[in-house]
Write an enzyme that holds these catalytic residues in place. Structure first.
Site, PDB file in Angstrom:
ATOM      1  N   GLU A  27       0.842  -1.211   0.000  1.00 36.13           N
ATOM      2  CA  GLU A  27       0.000   0.000   0.000  1.00 36.13           C
ATOM      3  C   GLU A  27       0.871   1.253   0.000  1.00 36.13           C
ATOM      4  O   GLU A  27       2.028   1.213   0.422  1.00 36.13           O
ATOM      5  CB  GLU A  27      -0.868   0.018   1.276  1.00 36.13           C
ATOM      6  CG  GLU A  27      -2.294  -0.474   1.086  1.00 36.13           C
ATOM      7  CD  GLU A  27      -3.204   0.577   0.426  1.00 36.13           C
ATOM      8  OE1 GLU A  27      -2.697   1.499  -0.237  1.00 36.13           O
ATOM      9  OE2 GLU A  27      -4.426   0.443   0.593  1.00 36.13           O
ATOM     10  N   ASP A  28       0.286   2.351  -0.454  1.00 37.01           N
ATOM     11  CA  ASP A  28       1.007   3.628  -0.389  1.00 37.01           C
ATOM     12  C   ASP A  28       0.803   4.324   0.951  1.00 37.01           C
ATOM     13  O   ASP A  28       1.720   4.882   1.520  1.00 37.01           O
ATOM     14  CB  ASP A  28       0.575   4.558  -1.540  1.00 37.01           C
ATOM     15  CG  ASP A  28      -0.938   4.791  -1.584  1.00 37.01           C
ATOM     16  OD1 ASP A  28      -1.701   4.081  -0.882  1.00 37.01           O
ATOM     17  OD2 ASP A  28      -1.380   5.686  -2.333  1.00 37.01           O
ATOM     18  N   ASP A  66      -4.560   5.368   6.082  1.00 43.54           N
ATOM     19  CA  ASP A  66      -5.111   6.599   6.657  1.00 43.54           C
ATOM     20  C   ASP A  66      -6.193   6.202   7.673  1.00 43.54           C
ATOM     21  O   ASP A  66      -5.892   5.888   8.819  1.00 43.54           O
ATOM     22  CB  ASP A  66      -5.645   7.440   5.485  1.00 43.54           C
ATOM     23  CG  ASP A  66      -6.231   8.765   5.893  1.00 43.54           C
ATOM     24  OD1 ASP A  66      -5.937   9.244   6.991  1.00 43.54           O
ATOM     25  OD2 ASP A  66      -7.008   9.341   5.100  1.00 43.54           O
TER      26      ASP A  66
HETATM   27  P1  5GP Z   1      -7.857   4.741   4.050  1.00 40.79           P
HETATM   28  O1  5GP Z   1      -8.858   3.771   3.530  1.00 40.79           O
HETATM   29  O2  5GP Z   1      -6.804   4.136   4.943  1.00 40.79           O
HETATM   30  O3  5GP Z   1      -8.515   5.946   4.676  1.00 40.79           O
HETATM   31  O4  5GP Z   1      -7.128   5.367   2.823  1.00 40.79           O
HETATM   32  C1  5GP Z   1      -6.323   4.662   2.000  1.00 40.79           C
HETATM   33  C2  5GP Z   1      -6.255   5.353   0.666  1.00 40.79           C
HETATM   34  O5  5GP Z   1      -6.689   6.720   0.762  1.00 40.79           O
HETATM   35  C3  5GP Z   1      -4.841   5.415   0.179  1.00 40.79           C
HETATM   36  O6  5GP Z   1      -4.498   4.271  -0.557  1.00 40.79           O
HETATM   37  C4  5GP Z   1      -4.862   6.676  -0.662  1.00 40.79           C
HETATM   38  O7  5GP Z   1      -5.303   6.374  -1.954  1.00 40.79           O
HETATM   39  C5  5GP Z   1      -5.884   7.568   0.004  1.00 40.79           C
HETATM   40  N1  5GP Z   1      -5.264   8.557   0.897  1.00 40.79           N
HETATM   41  C6  5GP Z   1      -5.290   8.609   2.230  1.00 40.79           C
HETATM   42  N2  5GP Z   1      -4.585   9.648   2.703  1.00 40.79           N
HETATM   43  C7  5GP Z   1      -4.088  10.272   1.620  1.00 40.79           C
HETATM   44  C8  5GP Z   1      -3.233  11.410   1.448  1.00 40.79           C
HETATM   45  O8  5GP Z   1      -2.766  12.082   2.375  1.00 40.79           O
HETATM   46  N3  5GP Z   1      -2.939  11.721   0.157  1.00 40.79           N
HETATM   47  C9  5GP Z   1      -3.406  11.028  -0.897  1.00 40.79           C
HETATM   48  N4  5GP Z   1      -3.072  11.428  -2.096  1.00 40.79           N
HETATM   49  N5  5GP Z   1      -4.193   9.937  -0.778  1.00 40.79           N
HETATM   50  C10 5GP Z   1      -4.518   9.570   0.477  1.00 40.79           C
END
Ligand code: 5GP
Length: 175
Positions: free
Chosen positions: A99-100, A103
């Site tokens: 994963e990148d 969040d």
């Molecule tokens: P989660 O489901 O953990 O909230 O988010 C995961 C996905 O949200 C990441 O793979 C990414 O695509 C996007 N995301 C979350 N935070 C950021 C951020 O600070 N910048 C960007 N560009 N994408 C984010």
């Protein structure tokens, strides 16, 4: 008029490279003889994946999944969707998700649950970045790169509305 976001440098390419090398040696230690299947989450992880795998000196395979929880917004919609074409040969494999960013954790929790049902031999999570302050569901990150503040980041494959993926460093976008 729409104002351009200001980019402030968060991690230089050298700091990112050091984190990627550390992750590669941790992963190498654990997967040397396991012939793992790396499943990278598109699109944000593609630069990280490309750098990481070139430091992994053992047999492995790569698949991609496309998941989305964000549209054009910088806030999670809270819904995760998987695009068609998800990998099918999971049973009995040692699977490592790439994963990148983690969040809220919703995307990783969805994918972990989806893959666990397919009965892999083992299932672990590697993320280049971690934004722990915004977590909504508990996820265990087995291989964690860089911890980021509660800010929206872009660069090194990570976009904002499809922009900035080509930047070699990681920036905070200040609106
Ligand atoms: P989660 O489901 O953990 O909230 O988010 C995961 C996905 O949200 C990441 O793979 C990414 O695509 C996007 N995301 C979350 N935070 C950021 C951020 O600070 N910048 C960007 N560009 N994408 C984010």
């Amino acid at each position: 008029m729409v104002s351009e976001p200001e980019l402030s440098l968060l991690f230089t390419k050298d700091e990112i490279a050091a984190a990627v090398s550390r992750l590669a040696s941790e992963i190498g230690r654990d997967y040397l003889t396991k012939h793992p299947l790396l499943i990278a989450v598109l699109k944000g992880s593609f630069v990280f994946l490309a750098d990481l795998i070139r430091q992994l000196d053992f047999p492995l395979e790569i698949e991609f999944v496309r998941l989305s929880s964000y549209g054009k917004d910088t806030e999670s919609s809270g819904r995760v969707k998987m695009a068609p074409g998800a990998p099918s040969q999971i049973k009995g494999r040692h699977v490592l998700i790439i994963e990148d960013i983690i969040d809220t954790g919703l995307t990783a929790a969805f994918l972990l649950d989806y893959l666990r049902r397919k009965k892999p031999a083992s299932l672990k999570l590697c993320s280049l970045t971690d934004k722990p302050e915004r977590r909504r569901v508990m996820v265990n990150i087995d291989y964690r790169g860089l911890t980021v503040p509660d800010k929206f980041i872009a660069g090194y494959g990570i976009d904002c509305d499809e922009r900035y993926r080509h930047l070699p460093d990681i920036y905070v976008l200040e609106q």
